[in-house]
Design a protein around this motif. Structure first.
Motif, PDB file in Angstrom:
ATOM      1  N   UNK A 181       4.844  -3.011  -0.969  1.00  0.00           N
ATOM      2  CA  UNK A 181       4.141  -4.076  -1.688  1.00  0.00           C
ATOM      3  C   UNK A 181       2.642  -3.826  -1.694  1.00  0.00           C
ATOM      4  N   UNK A 182       2.139  -3.271  -0.599  1.00  0.00           N
ATOM      5  CA  UNK A 182       0.702  -3.002  -0.510  1.00  0.00           C
ATOM      6  C   UNK A 182       0.232  -2.108  -1.658  1.00  0.00           C
ATOM      7  N   UNK A 183       1.073  -1.173  -2.057  1.00  0.00           N
ATOM      8  CA  UNK A 183       0.690  -0.271  -3.145  1.00  0.00           C
ATOM      9  C   UNK A 183       0.459  -1.030  -4.451  1.00  0.00           C
ATOM     10  N   UNK A 184       1.173  -2.120  -4.648  1.00  0.00           N
ATOM     11  CA  UNK A 184       0.951  -2.927  -5.851  1.00  0.00           C
ATOM     12  C   UNK A 184      -0.468  -3.493  -5.857  1.00  0.00           C
ATOM     13  N   UNK A 185      -0.954  -3.840  -4.667  1.00  0.00           N
ATOM     14  CA  UNK A 185      -2.295  -4.419  -4.555  1.00  0.00           C
ATOM     15  C   UNK A 185      -3.369  -3.341  -4.658  1.00  0.00           C
ATOM     16  N   UNK A 186      -3.190  -2.246  -3.921  1.00  0.00           N
ATOM     17  CA  UNK A 186      -4.241  -1.230  -3.861  1.00  0.00           C
ATOM     18  C   UNK A 186      -4.329  -0.385  -5.137  1.00  0.00           C
TER      19      UNK A 186
ATOM     20  N   UNK B  86      -0.448  -5.790 -14.511  1.00  0.00           N
ATOM     21  CA  UNK B  86       0.695  -6.618 -14.893  1.00  0.00           C
ATOM     22  C   UNK B  86       0.234  -7.909 -15.573  1.00  0.00           C
ATOM     23  N   UNK B  87      -0.814  -8.523 -15.028  1.00  0.00           N
ATOM     24  CA  UNK B  87      -1.341  -9.750 -15.638  1.00  0.00           C
ATOM     25  C   UNK B  87      -1.838  -9.464 -17.046  1.00  0.00           C
ATOM     26  N   UNK B  88      -2.519  -8.346 -17.227  1.00  0.00           N
ATOM     27  CA  UNK B  88      -3.021  -7.989 -18.556  1.00  0.00           C
ATOM     28  C   UNK B  88      -1.875  -7.782 -19.541  1.00  0.00           C
TER      29      UNK B  88
ATOM     30  N   UNK C 231      -0.987 -14.293  -6.105  1.00  0.00           N
ATOM     31  CA  UNK C 231       0.110 -14.932  -5.370  1.00  0.00           C
ATOM     32  C   UNK C 231       1.222 -13.913  -5.120  1.00  0.00           C
ATOM     33  N   UNK C 232       2.155 -14.316  -4.273  1.00  0.00           N
ATOM     34  CA  UNK C 232       3.330 -13.472  -4.025  1.00  0.00           C
ATOM     35  C   UNK C 232       4.106 -13.290  -5.326  1.00  0.00           C
ATOM     36  N   UNK C 233       4.092 -14.317  -6.168  1.00  0.00           N
ATOM     37  CA  UNK C 233       4.795 -14.241  -7.444  1.00  0.00           C
ATOM     38  C   UNK C 233       4.168 -13.184  -8.346  1.00  0.00           C
ATOM     39  N   UNK C 234       2.854 -12.987  -8.250  1.00  0.00           N
ATOM     40  CA  UNK C 234       2.188 -11.947  -9.029  1.00  0.00           C
ATOM     41  C   UNK C 234       2.703 -10.571  -8.626  1.00  0.00           C
ATOM     42  N   UNK C 235       2.926 -10.402  -7.319  1.00  0.00           N
ATOM     43  CA  UNK C 235       3.484  -9.126  -6.852  1.00  0.00           C
ATOM     44  C   UNK C 235       4.908  -8.950  -7.376  1.00  0.00           C
TER      45      UNK C 235
ATOM     46  N   UNK D 188       6.063 -10.044 -10.191  1.00  0.00           N
ATOM     47  CA  UNK D 188       5.945  -9.679 -11.602  1.00  0.00           C
ATOM     48  C   UNK D 188       5.549  -8.210 -11.750  1.00  0.00           C
ATOM     49  N   UNK D 189       4.578  -7.774 -10.948  1.00  0.00           N
ATOM     50  CA  UNK D 189       4.149  -6.383 -11.014  1.00  0.00           C
ATOM     51  C   UNK D 189       5.273  -5.442 -10.586  1.00  0.00           C
ATOM     52  N   UNK D 190       6.027  -5.871  -9.589  1.00  0.00           N
ATOM     53  CA  UNK D 190       7.147  -5.054  -9.104  1.00  0.00           C
ATOM     54  C   UNK D 190       8.215  -4.912 -10.178  1.00  0.00           C
ATOM     55  N   UNK D 191       8.508  -6.003 -10.885  1.00  0.00           N
ATOM     56  CA  UNK D 191       9.501  -5.930 -11.962  1.00  0.00           C
ATOM     57  C   UNK D 191       9.032  -4.963 -13.048  1.00  0.00           C
ATOM     58  N   UNK D 192       7.756  -5.061 -13.413  1.00  0.00           N
ATOM     59  CA  UNK D 192       7.224  -4.164 -14.438  1.00  0.00           C
ATOM     60  C   UNK D 192       7.241  -2.709 -13.966  1.00  0.00           C
TER      61      UNK D 192
END
Length: 548
Positions: free
Chosen positions: A254-259, A266-268, A306-310, A312-316
């Protein structure tokens, strides 16, 4: 003749009837055949005439008659009867039925594999426990079922990647580090921390390898402790899963999604899709457009994701890696995630009814299980493995649907009796291997005589052959429905049929008798049973013992 081969014969007869002008209907690619409830009605039955009769503008019995006439002329079919409104009952010639034994032995480990899911590219995520403590009973069911489902999907032709999502970001990791720091200095863990003995053990291991950490100021020590404790605990999780026979293709941090900036990207992307709402200084995903009970915050007003943002990014990330279908296996306490995960899929431009699949498993309990001395307040998976054994634990978890709560009876699983399902099936395999060794000791080999399938005429032989023949379709159904218990229950049926056959039919002749073709044919059937039992147990991640 396998059910699949018989299905192909029926399709060919349908096509012949259409070509001859006897019927006018679109011929399906496959025809379903089933075992009749009453074996006196034949070996196999099909309701294809009921399905297609009206479409062809014919009475189903007349349709069945046109098909039966052609089926009767096919090699390997002894007789065809029409029952009721148009059911077709088929009895195979003894040679055609018995030939299955040779087919199975020659196919070996490949018998049971099929192409029903070929072309599907699947990512399946399961277990995904936080790396802040050992795996416990709550993770056990999904470890067993997830791995069994993975084996079934691959056996049915899917291209599959299994994935463990490492929740190594967020406040729980800071709390974990603070707990290790407290133990390192002989203090109680902070409120809401991790109190188990394993935290003290981690602190001891870290200071033994990095003694300088003890003298660091708390602000400097915490990041060091967080990283080392995380690595050690994750290694413990990997080792436990390995002992349980579960391996993952990908360990995704999960950390890789942040860094990596994946969350911002994903938000964009979701904004470009038109599903982002900016409100109250926060960034929201309009999941209510797709059935979620409320919109979800992606970026808080303070700019933190948020955790939900992660999520979403993980799904993408899974979508970008080319996975057409994403399967999530979640515990009963995650039922609320179903709507929001499907909404993420829809917002990402996927079909939530096709591209994402969420399986919810119910809780299990183990009578008499003791809380871990190491973890203090949980029942550890590694303790369950040591107590009950990998095979008994995995098999017992695989033989029930995931959505049914269950209680494990340790005394039953530790017993060597026919009441213990895993023992019953494993004993059938061990018994079949012993029968082969005994035959070899009496110089009965498959090469002694030509294989004569027509000698396999005993009622127990035809019953055993029929159950063996069903195995590939059971595997395909279990894979498509994500239900390993179908394989486990069918193995028990095969084991019962084998034990009945073993009691009624000898492979080795009686003393003073000379071996003949029937003895060799029975050896083929015995080894075919060994193979199917071994293949089925392997799909459940359970060993097939040579001796017991």
């Amino acid at each position: 003749m396998t059910p699949e081969e018989l299905s192909a014969v029926i399709v060919a007869c349908l096509q012949d009837a259409v070509s001859a002008g006897d019927i006018t209907v679109e011929v399906p690619a496959t025809v379903k055949v089933e075992r009749p409830k009453n074996r006196d009605h034949g070996d196999w039955a099909t309701n294809i005439a009921l399905q297609l009769g009206k479409r062809a503008g014919m009475n189903p019995r007349d349709f069945a008659g046109a098909l039966a006439e052609r089926l009767t002329a096919q090699e390997g079919i002894e007789s065809v009867d029409i029952a009721g409104p148009g059911f077709i009952n088929i009895t195979l010639a003894a040679g055609a039925a018995g030939q299955l034994a040779r087919t199975i032995v020659e196919a070996g480990a490949a018998f049971g594999t099929n192409d029903t899911l070929r072309g599907e590219t699947v990512n399946m995520e399961f277990v995904s426990a936080n790396p802040t403590g050992p795996l416990h009973i709550g993770h056990t069911r999904w470890a067993a079922l997830g791995d069994a489902i993975a084996r079934l999907l691959r056996a049915s032709g899917a291209t599959l990647t299994t994935e463990y999502y490492i929740n190594d970001a967020g406040s729980q990791m800071n709390t974990f580090a603070a707990s290790v720091y407290a133990r390192l200095h002989g203090h109680d863990v902070p409120e809401g921390g991790y109190p188990g003995q394993y935290v003290q053990d981690l602190a001891d291991r870290i200071v033994a390898e990095h003694p300088e950490v003890r003298d660091l100021p708390e602000a400097d020590a915490l990041p060091v402790l967080r990283e080392h404790a995380y690595r050690l605990q994750l290694a413990d999780i990997e080792t436990t899963l390995d002992d349980f026979g579960v391996d993952f293709d990908v360990w995704f941090s999960e950390t890789e999604l942040h860094t990596s900036g994946a969350i911002g990207t994903a938000v964009d992307r979701l904004r470009e899709q038109g599903h982002i709402l900016d409100q109250d200084d926060a960034v929201w995903l309009r999941t209510t457009d797709f059935g979620d009970d409320k919109d979800r915050v992606l970026i808080r007003a303070n700019g933190e994701p948020t955790y939900f943002a992660a999520d979403a990014a993980y799904y993408l990330s899974k979508k970008d890696r080319g996975f057409d279908r994403k399967i999530y296996l979640l515990g009963a306490d995650h039922h609320g995630y179903v709507g929001r995960l499907k909404a993420i899929a829809a917002c990402a431009g996927d079909d939530p009814e096709k591209n994402i699949e969420i399986l919810i498993g119910q809780l299990i309990s183990v009578n008499g299980a003791k809380l871990s001395k190491r973890a203090g307040n949980i029942i550890e998976l590694k303790d369950l493995i040591e107590w009950l054994g990998k095979d008994a634990l995995r098999y017992s978890l695989a033989r029930f649907p995931a959505d049914s709560p269950m209680a494990i009876d340790p005394e039953l699983l530790r017993s060597r009796s026919n009441d213990n399902p895993v023992y019953y099936v494993q004993y059938a395999h061990a018994r079949s291997r012993n029968a082969s060794r005994t035959a070899e000791a009496h110089e009965i080999t498959r090469e002694l005589f030509d294989f004569d399938a027509t000698t396999l005429t005993h009622d127990t032989e035809s019953a055993l052959l029929a159950h063996l023949g069903e195995f590939p379709s059971i595997v395909a159904m279990a894979a498509s429905m994500r239900e390993p218990h179908r394989v486990a229950r069918h193995l028990e049926v095969i084991a019962g049929a084998y034990h009945s056959w073993y009691a009624a039919c000898r492979i080795t002749p009686l003393q003073g008798e000379q071996p003949g073709p029937v003895n060799v044919a029975r050896l083929w059937l015995n080894e075919a049973t060994s193979q199917v039992l071994a293949n089925g147990l392997a799909l459940l991640g359970v060993d097939a013992p040579e001796k017991m």
